[in-house]
Enzyme design. Structure first.
Site, PDB file in Angstrom:
ATOM      1  N   GLU A 173     -11.590 -18.142  15.331  1.00 45.38           N
ATOM      2  CA  GLU A 173     -12.657 -17.993  16.303  1.00 45.38           C
ATOM      3  C   GLU A 173     -12.105 -18.436  17.657  1.00 45.38           C
ATOM      4  O   GLU A 173     -11.274 -19.332  17.726  1.00 45.38           O
ATOM      5  CB  GLU A 173     -13.856 -18.864  15.911  1.00 45.38           C
ATOM      6  CG  GLU A 173     -14.486 -18.364  14.626  1.00 45.38           C
ATOM      7  CD  GLU A 173     -15.753 -19.121  14.252  1.00 45.38           C
ATOM      8  OE1 GLU A 173     -16.340 -19.789  15.114  1.00 45.38           O
ATOM      9  OE2 GLU A 173     -16.134 -19.037  13.085  1.00 45.38           O
ATOM     10  N   LEU A 277      -0.981 -30.101  15.186  1.00 48.24           N
ATOM     11  CA  LEU A 277      -0.609 -31.515  15.087  1.00 48.24           C
ATOM     12  C   LEU A 277      -1.385 -32.319  16.130  1.00 48.24           C
ATOM     13  O   LEU A 277      -0.907 -33.350  16.577  1.00 48.24           O
ATOM     14  CB  LEU A 277       0.900 -31.686  15.311  1.00 48.24           C
ATOM     15  CG  LEU A 277       1.808 -31.343  14.133  1.00 48.24           C
ATOM     16  CD1 LEU A 277       3.262 -31.628  14.490  1.00 48.24           C
ATOM     17  CD2 LEU A 277       1.427 -32.123  12.873  1.00 48.24           C
ATOM     18  N   CYS A 287     -14.327 -22.375   7.846  1.00 51.73           N
ATOM     19  CA  CYS A 287     -13.250 -21.983   6.932  1.00 51.73           C
ATOM     20  C   CYS A 287     -12.455 -23.147   6.342  1.00 51.73           C
ATOM     21  O   CYS A 287     -12.426 -23.314   5.121  1.00 51.73           O
ATOM     22  CB  CYS A 287     -12.295 -21.037   7.645  1.00 51.73           C
ATOM     23  SG  CYS A 287     -13.044 -19.456   8.017  1.00 51.73           S
TER      24      CYS A 287
HETATM   25  C1  UDX Z   1      -9.165 -21.109  10.719  1.00 50.91           C
HETATM   26  C2  UDX Z   1      -7.725 -20.581  10.591  1.00 50.91           C
HETATM   27  O1  UDX Z   1      -6.938 -21.095  11.663  1.00 50.91           O
HETATM   28  C3  UDX Z   1      -7.721 -19.062  10.607  1.00 50.91           C
HETATM   29  O2  UDX Z   1      -6.407 -18.569  10.441  1.00 50.91           O
HETATM   30  C4  UDX Z   1      -8.618 -18.565   9.456  1.00 50.91           C
HETATM   31  O3  UDX Z   1      -8.679 -17.159   9.443  1.00 50.91           O
HETATM   32  C5  UDX Z   1     -10.014 -19.155   9.575  1.00 50.91           C
HETATM   33  O4  UDX Z   1      -9.938 -20.579   9.639  1.00 50.91           O
HETATM   34  P1  UDX Z   1     -10.935 -21.402  12.680  1.00 50.91           P
HETATM   35  O5  UDX Z   1     -11.893 -21.888  11.650  1.00 50.91           O
HETATM   36  O6  UDX Z   1     -11.418 -20.430  13.701  1.00 50.91           O
HETATM   37  O7  UDX Z   1      -9.671 -20.697  11.973  1.00 50.91           O
HETATM   38  O8  UDX Z   1     -10.399 -22.693  13.439  1.00 50.91           O
HETATM   39  P2  UDX Z   1      -9.001 -23.349  13.791  1.00 50.91           P
HETATM   40  O9  UDX Z   1      -8.585 -22.968  15.138  1.00 50.91           O
HETATM   41  O10 UDX Z   1      -8.026 -23.182  12.696  1.00 50.91           O
HETATM   42  O11 UDX Z   1      -9.432 -24.887  13.852  1.00 50.91           O
HETATM   43  C6  UDX Z   1      -9.992 -25.526  12.708  1.00 50.91           C
HETATM   44  C7  UDX Z   1     -10.337 -26.961  12.997  1.00 50.91           C
HETATM   45  O12 UDX Z   1      -9.157 -27.738  13.105  1.00 50.91           O
HETATM   46  C8  UDX Z   1     -11.099 -27.190  14.290  1.00 50.91           C
HETATM   47  O13 UDX Z   1     -12.124 -28.134  14.031  1.00 50.91           O
HETATM   48  C9  UDX Z   1     -10.053 -27.750  15.229  1.00 50.91           C
HETATM   49  O14 UDX Z   1     -10.591 -28.564  16.233  1.00 50.91           O
HETATM   50  C10 UDX Z   1      -9.214 -28.553  14.255  1.00 50.91           C
HETATM   51  N1  UDX Z   1      -7.837 -28.807  14.704  1.00 50.91           N
HETATM   52  C11 UDX Z   1      -7.001 -27.759  14.949  1.00 50.91           C
HETATM   53  C12 UDX Z   1      -7.380 -30.117  14.846  1.00 50.91           C
HETATM   54  O15 UDX Z   1      -8.118 -31.075  14.615  1.00 50.91           O
HETATM   55  N2  UDX Z   1      -6.091 -30.315  15.237  1.00 50.91           N
HETATM   56  C13 UDX Z   1      -5.243 -29.304  15.485  1.00 50.91           C
HETATM   57  O16 UDX Z   1      -4.083 -29.581  15.821  1.00 50.91           O
HETATM   58  C14 UDX Z   1      -5.705 -27.973  15.351  1.00 50.91           C
END
Ligand code: UDX
Length: 466
Positions: A173, A277, A287
């Protein structure tokens, strides 16, 4: 390379373009439908929700994704894209049906709820009048594809020879358009030469666009079980990376280290990589959390649960970030928690961010919103501002106060909690903000600020793991 908000030029090459249906027009199905029309395919988006279909048909996107509304309008006008609730029209139209319905976590259980898949496939199969390929895109437990083939065999006319394939998606997203038009890889599974050729034709538009832009998109053709596993494996791996760095953040806090420097330092090792990270308040969204639980549950069903026990710990570590952050706020305002937990009565919290990450209005399993609720349970006066997520947050957590501007949120605050790295928050000026609050205290849940700069302006700064 173009970015997510930039519509690509449709490649001129007019090779075979199968007609495609996307069954289920949530974030996933709608984004795919719009982007595949942009790639030159004739597309129909199908959903049982009339309000949703009416919105799409009139050019309105019912969720926030930058750039997508423009692409929706453009492709409705081109005539290549339409939306319908008429399953018969869809069954008659498409060569390939992508199943994009939700597979949420089952109520009170870790496994995935497949009832929407069952309903969608059954309904479609009953209306089929021609040979076609049904391709699963929803995230599912391994083994689902065979069950979907059984459903099709039971409900579709036997002489049509309808086949099932699988092709996982990886769209993020806030980067959804980019991830569909310019994916990091294409993965699919087919059960016959015919289906394999059809899936090649379906993805040809993506490869042509890549060729025009002088990029390569790796294609992995594999078996059904692997195609199903790829998605949950990727999400479990990403979750593990985030929880790992959050565990290191805890260690940094008790040793005086700085987890942001640590992440930078290990990220330079290409075997590790610098993405995912960012330590902070933990991961959320529709997801990562659910896929982690579904994978653990499925591995247990299949007798290899022991190998996945660590994922339970990854999940718990992630959930503990929430109480950890509430405690950090309590300490920051000089109210360290007693045996009954923190008492923050009378503390005015300016709370910046409610969505599960920036540039979306999605609040599903949002760590920021859960922490705001935790502060409210500790009797703090929590005033929430978010650039796009206010309506959804208000519905999910009506006990919190909401304001429509950052200025209103920070007025006379005893502490500012900056939780979701929206551009508007990352660029806050410590001096200007300092003039609006009652006390210069900031909890940087995004780990985005320069601590020295804020301290120099008289702020008591607290990050996560630094
Ligand atoms: C995720 C996957 O990345 C994607 O490939 C899949 O198709 C669907 O699930 P999304 O749910 O849109 O996508 O979010 P993403 O950008 O992956 O972030 C997930 C969560 O991890 C968020 O709450 C974000 O804030 C957190 N996050 C991300 C961290 O806490 N640290 C990071 O370094 C990266």
């Amino acid at each position: 390379m173009g970015n997510a908000t930039q519509a690509p030029e449709t490649p001129q090459n007019t090779t075979t373009r199968p007609r495609i249906a996307f069954i289920g027009c949530g974030y996933l199905g709608a984004t795919y439908a719009i982007c595949f029309a942009e790639l030159g395919y004739e597309v129909v988006g199908y959903d049982i929700n009339t309000a949703k279909i009416d919105a799409f048909s009139s050019g309105t996107l019912p969720f926030h994704e930058a750039g997508l509304p423009e692409l929706l309008k453009k492709n409705l006008e081109s005539g290549r894209l339409r939306f319908t609730t008429d399953v018969q029209a869809v069954a008659d139209f498409a060569d390939v049906h992508f199943i994009c319905v939700d597979t949420p976590q089952r109520k009170g259980e870790p496994g995935a709820d497949l009832s929407y898949i069952e309903a969608a496939v059954t309904e479609l199969s009953r209306h089929l009048t021609r040979k076609c390929l049904i391709v699963g895109k929803s995230t599912v437990p391994v083994g689902t594809a065979s069950w979907v083939q059984e459903l099709v065999d039971r409900h579709a006319p036997a002489d049509l020879g309808v086949e099932v394939g699988w092709s996982p998606e990886f769209l993020q997203e806030s980067n959804a358009m980019h991830d569909v038009l310019r994916p990091s890889r294409i993965v699919y599974a087919a059960q016959s030469e015919w289906a394999s050729k059809l899936l090649k034709d379906v993805h040809r538009g993506i490869l042509e666009l890549a060729a025009v832009e002088d990029r390569e998109v790796p294609v992995v053709e594999t078996d059904l079980a692997t195609a199903e596993l790829v998605k949950v494996a990727a999400n479990a791996f990403l979750s593990t990376k985030i929880s790992f760095i959050n565990a290191m953040a805890d260690l940094c806090e008790v040793t005086g280290g700085d987890v942001t420097d640590l992440a930078r330092a290990i990220g330079h090792d290409q075997r590790i990589g610098n993405k995912f990270l960012r330590a902070g308040i933990g991961f959320g969204g529709g997801c990562l959390p659910k896929d982690l639980r579904a994978l653990t549950a499925r591995a247990g069903d299949l007798g290899v649960g022991e190998s996945f026990r660590f994922l339970g710990e990854i999940d718990q570590l992630n959930t503990r970030r929430r109480s950890h952050t509430v405690r950090a706020v309590a300490e920051l305002v000089g109210r360290p928690p007693g045996p009954a937990g923190p008492d923050l009565s009378g503390v005015r919290v300016a709370y910046l961010g409610a969505t599960f990450k920036p540039d979306t209005d999605d609040i599903r399993d949002s760590p920021a919103l859960a922490i705001a609720q935790g502060l409210r349970r500790a009797r703090a006066d929590v005033v929430v501002y978010d650039p796009e997520g206010l309506d959804n947050a208000q519905t999910a957590a009506p006990e919190l106060s909401y304001v429509k501007t950052l200025v209103e949120a920070v007025a006379d605050a005893d502490v500012v909690c900056a939780m979701v790295p929206w551009e508007e928050f990352r660029t806050l000026d410590p001096e200007a903000l300092g003039r609006q609050v009652a006390e210069r205290r900031i909890l940087d849940g995004m780990n985005a600020f320069d601590a020295d700069q804020w301290t120099a302006h008289g702020w008591t700064y607290r990050g996560i793991g630094r």
